[in-house]
Write a protein that holds these residues in place. Structure first.
Motif, PDB file in Angstrom:
ATOM      1  N   GLU A  81       0.822  -1.213   0.000  1.00 37.65           N
ATOM      2  CA  GLU A  81       0.000   0.000   0.000  1.00 37.65           C
ATOM      3  C   GLU A  81       0.857   1.263   0.000  1.00 37.65           C
ATOM      4  OE1 GLU A  81      -3.451   2.496   0.350  1.00 37.65           O
ATOM      5  OE2 GLU A  81      -3.026   0.500  -0.444  1.00 37.65           O
ATOM      6  N   LEU A  82       1.926   1.291   0.792  1.00 42.41           N
ATOM      7  CA  LEU A  82       2.801   2.464   0.816  1.00 42.41           C
ATOM      8  C   LEU A  82       3.498   2.659  -0.529  1.00 42.41           C
ATOM      9  CD1 LEU A  82       4.493   2.455   4.354  1.00 42.41           C
ATOM     10  CD2 LEU A  82       2.670   3.918   3.487  1.00 42.41           C
ATOM     11  N   THR A  83       3.852   1.558  -1.185  1.00 40.01           N
ATOM     12  CA  THR A  83       4.441   1.671  -2.523  1.00 40.01           C
ATOM     13  C   THR A  83       3.473   2.370  -3.471  1.00 40.01           C
ATOM     14  OG1 THR A  83       5.789  -0.318  -2.245  1.00 40.01           O
ATOM     15  CG2 THR A  83       5.326   0.368  -4.497  1.00 40.01           C
ATOM     16  N   ALA A  84       2.204   2.000  -3.402  1.00 35.79           N
ATOM     17  CA  ALA A  84       1.196   2.629  -4.261  1.00 35.79           C
ATOM     18  C   ALA A  84       0.990   4.102  -3.895  1.00 35.79           C
ATOM     19  CB  ALA A  84      -0.118   1.870  -4.155  1.00 35.79           C
ATOM     20  N   MET A  85       1.069   4.432  -2.618  1.00 38.79           N
ATOM     21  CA  MET A  85       0.897   5.823  -2.200  1.00 38.79           C
ATOM     22  C   MET A  85       2.041   6.693  -2.721  1.00 38.79           C
ATOM     23  SD  MET A  85      -0.487   5.306   1.722  1.00 38.79           S
ATOM     24  CE  MET A  85      -0.593   7.069   2.015  1.00 38.79           C
ATOM     25  N   ILE A  86       3.276   6.208  -2.595  1.00 38.71           N
ATOM     26  CA  ILE A  86       4.418   6.961  -3.123  1.00 38.71           C
ATOM     27  C   ILE A  86       4.307   7.090  -4.640  1.00 38.71           C
ATOM     28  CG2 ILE A  86       6.924   6.927  -3.424  1.00 38.71           C
ATOM     29  CD1 ILE A  86       7.121   5.530  -0.708  1.00 38.71           C
ATOM     30  N   THR A  87       3.905   5.996  -5.299  1.00 38.13           N
ATOM     31  CA  THR A  87       3.732   6.045  -6.750  1.00 38.13           C
ATOM     32  C   THR A  87       2.686   7.077  -7.145  1.00 38.13           C
ATOM     33  OG1 THR A  87       4.308   3.703  -6.906  1.00 38.13           O
ATOM     34  CG2 THR A  87       3.168   4.664  -8.776  1.00 38.13           C
ATOM     35  N   PHE A  88       1.597   7.134  -6.413  1.00 38.71           N
ATOM     36  CA  PHE A  88       0.533   8.101  -6.709  1.00 38.71           C
ATOM     37  C   PHE A  88       1.029   9.538  -6.562  1.00 38.71           C
ATOM     38  CE2 PHE A  88      -2.972  10.774  -5.087  1.00 38.71           C
ATOM     39  CZ  PHE A  88      -3.788  10.773  -6.216  1.00 38.71           C
ATOM     40  N   LEU A  89       1.760   9.821  -5.487  1.00 37.11           N
ATOM     41  CA  LEU A  89       2.279  11.177  -5.283  1.00 37.11           C
ATOM     42  C   LEU A  89       3.236  11.582  -6.402  1.00 37.11           C
ATOM     43  CD1 LEU A  89       2.982  11.231  -1.421  1.00 37.11           C
ATOM     44  CD2 LEU A  89       1.096  12.303  -2.645  1.00 37.11           C
ATOM     45  N   THR A 192      14.194  12.786 -18.610  1.00 38.29           N
ATOM     46  CA  THR A 192      12.831  12.266 -18.492  1.00 38.29           C
ATOM     47  C   THR A 192      12.746  10.813 -18.911  1.00 38.29           C
ATOM     48  OG1 THR A 192      11.923  14.477 -18.907  1.00 38.29           O
ATOM     49  CG2 THR A 192      10.450  12.603 -19.235  1.00 38.29           C
ATOM     50  N   ILE A 193      13.400  10.473 -20.021  1.00 40.82           N
ATOM     51  CA  ILE A 193      13.381   9.090 -20.508  1.00 40.82           C
ATOM     52  C   ILE A 193      14.050   8.158 -19.505  1.00 40.82           C
ATOM     53  CG2 ILE A 193      14.261   7.566 -22.308  1.00 40.82           C
ATOM     54  CD1 ILE A 193      13.899   9.854 -24.279  1.00 40.82           C
ATOM     55  N   GLN A 194      15.164   8.597 -18.923  1.00 41.91           N
ATOM     56  CA  GLN A 194      15.860   7.756 -17.953  1.00 41.91           C
ATOM     57  C   GLN A 194      15.003   7.508 -16.714  1.00 41.91           C
ATOM     58  OE1 GLN A 194      19.504   9.940 -17.347  1.00 41.91           O
ATOM     59  NE2 GLN A 194      20.566   8.903 -19.023  1.00 41.91           N
ATOM     60  N   ASN A 195      14.413   8.577 -16.169  1.00 37.97           N
ATOM     61  CA  ASN A 195      13.572   8.411 -14.980  1.00 37.97           C
ATOM     62  C   ASN A 195      12.388   7.491 -15.253  1.00 37.97           C
ATOM     63  OD1 ASN A 195      15.104   9.954 -13.263  1.00 37.97           O
ATOM     64  ND2 ASN A 195      13.901  11.813 -13.514  1.00 37.97           N
ATOM     65  N   GLY A 196      11.692   7.748 -16.370  1.00 38.93           N
ATOM     66  CA  GLY A 196      10.515   6.953 -16.688  1.00 38.93           C
ATOM     67  C   GLY A 196      10.837   5.506 -16.994  1.00 38.93           C
ATOM     68  N   SER A 197      11.947   5.279 -17.703  1.00 34.61           N
ATOM     69  CA  SER A 197      12.287   3.911 -18.082  1.00 34.61           C
ATOM     70  C   SER A 197      12.703   3.071 -16.879  1.00 34.61           C
ATOM     71  CB  SER A 197      13.408   3.929 -19.129  1.00 34.61           C
ATOM     72  OG  SER A 197      14.582   4.533 -18.616  1.00 34.61           O
ATOM     73  N   PHE A 225      11.777  -2.492  -3.839  1.00 35.01           N
ATOM     74  CA  PHE A 225      12.513  -1.267  -4.162  1.00 35.01           C
ATOM     75  C   PHE A 225      11.850  -0.433  -5.248  1.00 35.01           C
ATOM     76  CE2 PHE A 225      14.593  -4.559  -6.761  1.00 35.01           C
ATOM     77  CZ  PHE A 225      14.546  -3.987  -8.020  1.00 35.01           C
ATOM     78  N   VAL A 226      10.643  -0.811  -5.699  1.00 39.56           N
ATOM     79  CA  VAL A 226       9.926   0.019  -6.673  1.00 39.56           C
ATOM     80  C   VAL A 226       9.597   1.382  -6.073  1.00 39.56           C
ATOM     81  CG1 VAL A 226       7.748   0.253  -7.932  1.00 39.56           C
ATOM     82  CG2 VAL A 226       8.993  -1.895  -8.015  1.00 39.56           C
ATOM     83  N   ALA A 227       9.149   1.375  -4.813  1.00 37.41           N
ATOM     84  CA  ALA A 227       8.814   2.639  -4.155  1.00 37.41           C
ATOM     85  C   ALA A 227      10.030   3.551  -4.050  1.00 37.41           C
ATOM     86  CB  ALA A 227       8.241   2.374  -2.766  1.00 37.41           C
ATOM     87  N   LYS A 228      11.214   2.972  -3.805  1.00 37.90           N
ATOM     88  CA  LYS A 228      12.434   3.776  -3.666  1.00 37.90           C
ATOM     89  C   LYS A 228      12.798   4.447  -4.989  1.00 37.90           C
ATOM     90  CE  LYS A 228      12.564   1.743   0.330  1.00 37.90           C
ATOM     91  NZ  LYS A 228      12.074   2.437   1.539  1.00 37.90           N
ATOM     92  N   LEU A 229      12.567   3.751  -6.089  1.00 36.52           N
ATOM     93  CA  LEU A 229      12.868   4.335  -7.396  1.00 36.52           C
ATOM     94  C   LEU A 229      11.962   5.535  -7.680  1.00 36.52           C
ATOM     95  CD1 LEU A 229      13.366   1.096  -9.535  1.00 36.52           C
ATOM     96  CD2 LEU A 229      15.134   2.638  -8.664  1.00 36.52           C
ATOM     97  N   TYR A 230      10.696   5.418  -7.313  1.00 36.72           N
ATOM     98  CA  TYR A 230       9.781   6.552  -7.513  1.00 36.72           C
ATOM     99  C   TYR A 230      10.172   7.743  -6.642  1.00 36.72           C
ATOM    100  CZ  TYR A 230       6.457   3.996 -10.426  1.00 36.72           C
ATOM    101  OH  TYR A 230       5.865   3.315 -11.465  1.00 36.72           O
ATOM    102  N   ALA A 231      10.501   7.494  -5.392  1.00 37.83           N
ATOM    103  CA  ALA A 231      10.894   8.579  -4.498  1.00 37.83           C
ATOM    104  C   ALA A 231      12.162   9.268  -4.994  1.00 37.83           C
ATOM    105  CB  ALA A 231      11.094   8.053  -3.079  1.00 37.83           C
ATOM    106  N   ASN A 232      13.132   8.480  -5.434  1.00 37.74           N
ATOM    107  CA  ASN A 232      14.361   9.070  -5.982  1.00 37.74           C
ATOM    108  C   ASN A 232      14.089   9.840  -7.257  1.00 37.74           C
ATOM    109  OD1 ASN A 232      17.011   8.446  -4.567  1.00 37.74           O
ATOM    110  ND2 ASN A 232      16.058   6.436  -4.515  1.00 37.74           N
ATOM    111  N   SER A 233      13.159   9.356  -8.064  1.00 40.53           N
ATOM    112  CA  SER A 233      12.810  10.055  -9.294  1.00 40.53           C
ATOM    113  C   SER A 233      12.262  11.444  -9.008  1.00 40.53           C
ATOM    114  CB  SER A 233      11.790   9.230 -10.078  1.00 40.53           C
ATOM    115  OG  SER A 233      11.345   9.927 -11.222  1.00 40.53           O
TER     116      SER A 233
END
Length: 330
Positions: A81-89, A192-197, A225-233
């Motif tokens: 759930e927290l992964t989805a919340m970070i992804t949403f933000l 942008t391409i690097q972050n998104g990819s 670690f998916v959530a960590k990638l979004y936060a770093n992005s």
């Protein structure tokens, strides 16, 4: 799970570093951007704590007890759930950027936010199923649980593709004939391409492992670690606003122009002394247009340069430069 968790902790360290850099470089930024950064950072810390508990319950607490290998620790569901919340933000933040680049139109931003919110809903349902079933096998064999978890990962990857595509499109659409602007937009497009990819690849990898070999925990290790990638992005994008220009670190003593992707609203309340010269001029122009400088005097510098080619017959080369300075009331 252990490998994914250790990688998640490493990326969480990068998030903490990015957060400290943000606090030092953008202490005067608007409150809603600060709130977004602080919320993402706190959610990342909570997610790291849940990952640590999940690893402890899965590896240490049940060591030697093979009967409990199939038990889903209570912390795995809230971690999803927290992964989805970070992804949403993070995805909502990039949707706002698309909204601004699209000249305040909502035709693209609203569908992106809606799909990202639907991904958050699917994660909430998956969390409920995990807490209720408490078994990886039962969660995998139950059609509804398997389908909703698959849909969540698919939505995450799809929204990343949409964001990357539209950001690149609108950045390329703003290309001009000026070499500096072209160079900066090229850099932003690559960024942008690097972050998104990276975020999209992580979500797709977790999805593939979940569908191909759901009987093991590789998909969960990737999901850690998916959530960590979004936060770093998110944090890297915000911190890069003073670094992208000329491809080097910004220093207060330098006189670099800010890249055009920086939105002036982000710096409206920043003291002028802490802004680079180029951005200060842009803000002055905006305030002048809005009437903020009414009644004050401004200095207008006009410079004209005329250059001619070398004249073969008379062997004369002309280089004439004229300039004038004028004070005028607003």
């Amino acid at each position: 799970m252990l490998v994914g968790g250790l990688l998640a902790f490493s990326l969480s360290g990068c998030v903490n570093m990015q957060f400290i850099v943000y606090c030092r470089m953008y202490s005067h930024e608007r409150w809603h951007t600060k709130s977004l950064v602080i919320a993402t950072w706190l959610l990342d810390l909570c997610h790291s704590a849940l990952v640590a508990v999940a690893l402890w319950d899965s590896i240490i607490a049940t060591y030697g007890d093979l009967d409990k290998l199939d038990v889903i620790p209570w912390s795995v569901g809230p971690g999803v759930e927290l992964t989805a919340m970070i992804t949403f933000l993070v995805q909502s933040f990039f949707a706002q950027r698309i909204h601004k680049l699209q000249k305040k139109r909502f035709t693209i931003a609203i569908p992106i936010v809606a799909l990202s919110f639907f991904r958050l809903v699917t994660a909430s349902i998956s969390m409920g199923e995990m807490l209720s079933l408490k078994s990886y096998t039962a969660f995998r064999l139950r059609d509804f649980s398997s389908w909703i978890f698959t849909l969540g990962l698919l939505l995450s990857a799809s929204v990343d593709i949409m964001i990357t595509t539209f950001l690149c499109y609108f950045l390329r659409k703003n290309l001009t004939s000026f070499k500096d602007t072209i160079r900066i937009i090229d850099t932003l497009t690559l960024w942008t391409i690097q972050n998104g990819s990276i975020t999209c690849a992580a979500a797709i990898a977790s999805l593939v492992c979940w569908k191909v070999m759901p009987q093991n925990r590789i998909f969960l290790g990737l999901h850690f670690f998916v959530a960590k990638l979004y936060a770093n992005s998110l944090l890297a994008t915000l911190n890069a606003r003073k670094q992208i220009s000329n491809g080097k670190q910004y220093t207060p003593a330098s006189d670099q122009l800010m890249p055009p992707v920086v939105f002036l609203e982000d710096f409206e309340h920043t003291p002028e002394s802490s802004l680079p010269h180029g951005l200060s001029m842009q803000l002055d122009a905006r305030r002048l247009k809005a009437g903020h400088l009414r009644g004050k005097s401004i200095q207008v510098n006009v410079e004209r340069s005329v250059e001619s080619k070398h004249d073969i017959d008379n062997s004369i080369e002309v280089d004439l430069t004229a300039s004038c300075t004028r004070d005028s009331p607003v």
